[in-house]
Design a protein around this motif. Sequence first.
Motif, short mmCIF file in Angstrom:
data_model
loop_
_atom_site.label_atom_id
_atom_site.label_comp_id
_atom_site.label_asym_id
_atom_site.label_seq_id
_atom_site.Cartn_x
_atom_site.Cartn_y
_atom_site.Cartn_z
N ALA A 11 4.85 2.75 -13.26
CA ALA A 11 4.82 4.00 -12.51
C ALA A 11 4.37 3.72 -11.08
N THR A 12 4.73 4.60 -10.20
CA THR A 12 4.25 4.51 -8.83
C THR A 12 3.46 5.78 -8.52
N TYR A 13 2.54 5.66 -7.58
CA TYR A 13 1.64 6.75 -7.25
C TYR A 13 1.62 6.97 -5.75
N LEU A 14 1.39 8.22 -5.35
CA LEU A 14 1.26 8.56 -3.94
C LEU A 14 -0.15 8.29 -3.46
N GLY A 15 -0.25 7.85 -2.22
CA GLY A 15 -1.54 7.63 -1.61
C GLY A 15 -1.40 7.64 -0.10
N ARG A 16 -2.50 7.78 0.57
CA ARG A 16 -2.49 7.81 2.04
C ARG A 16 -2.80 6.43 2.59
N THR A 17 -2.14 6.09 3.66
CA THR A 17 -2.43 4.85 4.37
C THR A 17 -2.58 5.16 5.84
N GLY A 18 -3.12 4.20 6.56
CA GLY A 18 -3.33 4.40 7.99
C GLY A 18 -4.71 4.95 8.26
N SER A 19 -4.95 5.34 9.51
CA SER A 19 -6.24 5.91 9.87
C SER A 19 -6.08 6.80 11.09
N GLY A 20 -7.09 7.61 11.30
CA GLY A 20 -7.08 8.52 12.45
C GLY A 20 -5.91 9.48 12.40
N ASP A 21 -5.16 9.55 13.52
CA ASP A 21 -4.00 10.44 13.58
C ASP A 21 -2.76 9.81 12.96
N SER A 22 -2.86 8.56 12.53
CA SER A 22 -1.71 7.85 11.98
C SER A 22 -1.81 7.70 10.46
N ILE A 23 -2.11 8.79 9.78
CA ILE A 23 -2.17 8.75 8.32
C ILE A 23 -0.84 9.24 7.78
N TYR A 24 -0.30 8.49 6.85
CA TYR A 24 0.95 8.91 6.22
C TYR A 24 0.90 8.59 4.73
N TRP A 25 1.80 9.20 3.99
CA TRP A 25 1.85 9.03 2.54
C TRP A 25 2.81 7.91 2.19
N SER A 26 2.45 7.16 1.19
CA SER A 26 3.28 6.05 0.73
C SER A 26 3.13 5.95 -0.78
N THR A 27 3.96 5.11 -1.41
CA THR A 27 3.84 4.90 -2.85
C THR A 27 3.17 3.56 -3.12
N PHE A 28 2.43 3.52 -4.24
CA PHE A 28 1.69 2.33 -4.63
C PHE A 28 1.84 2.13 -6.13
N SER A 29 1.64 0.89 -6.58
CA SER A 29 1.52 0.66 -8.01
C SER A 29 0.13 1.13 -8.42
N VAL A 30 -0.21 1.00 -9.68
CA VAL A 30 -1.54 1.41 -10.13
C VAL A 30 -2.61 0.69 -9.34
N ILE A 31 -2.40 -0.61 -9.10
CA ILE A 31 -3.35 -1.38 -8.31
C ILE A 31 -3.23 -0.92 -6.86
N GLY A 32 -4.31 -0.45 -6.33
CA GLY A 32 -4.32 0.01 -4.95
C GLY A 32 -4.00 1.49 -4.79
N ALA A 33 -3.69 2.16 -5.90
CA ALA A 33 -3.38 3.58 -5.80
C ALA A 33 -4.64 4.39 -5.52
N GLU A 34 -4.52 5.36 -4.68
CA GLU A 34 -5.65 6.20 -4.31
C GLU A 34 -6.01 7.13 -5.47
#
Length: 121
Positions: A65-88
């Motif tokens: 499965a893949t999971y949604l999570g946020r990456t980036g910082s400050g004003d440059s935060i966007y959503w991406s997909t992750f595997s279970v490892i590293g998923a928010e």
Amino acid sequence: MMRIGVTSWDSICKDWDCLSDIKPQDLARVMDVVQRLLDTPVKERFPEKKYRLRWIDSKVQEGPATYLGRTGSGDSIYWSTFSVIGAETFTEPELEQLKKDNPRLALAIDTMKEEVMTDEN
């Protein structure tokens, strides 16, 4: 009897008259469990449930499965997909805030919400 926030034996209600039929080793086991609870900080006794937002990718029929999570910082935060490892992971209040900030996504957030198993927390 023991209330949730109790931190010492003085706050535990004991009814010694009810212990006449209890074997000493059983009482010792119960007292050991109570002592371990007393030694555990109140916030850690009943940890808050954690959730991931499971992404449903129609292109991937099998596999992890893949999971949604946020990456980036400050004003440059966007959503991406992750595997279970590293998923928010999110707490219930964090998910409620996400829904409040993004009302159009509230139903999707509720649909994607997947509880993280206790041993993964």
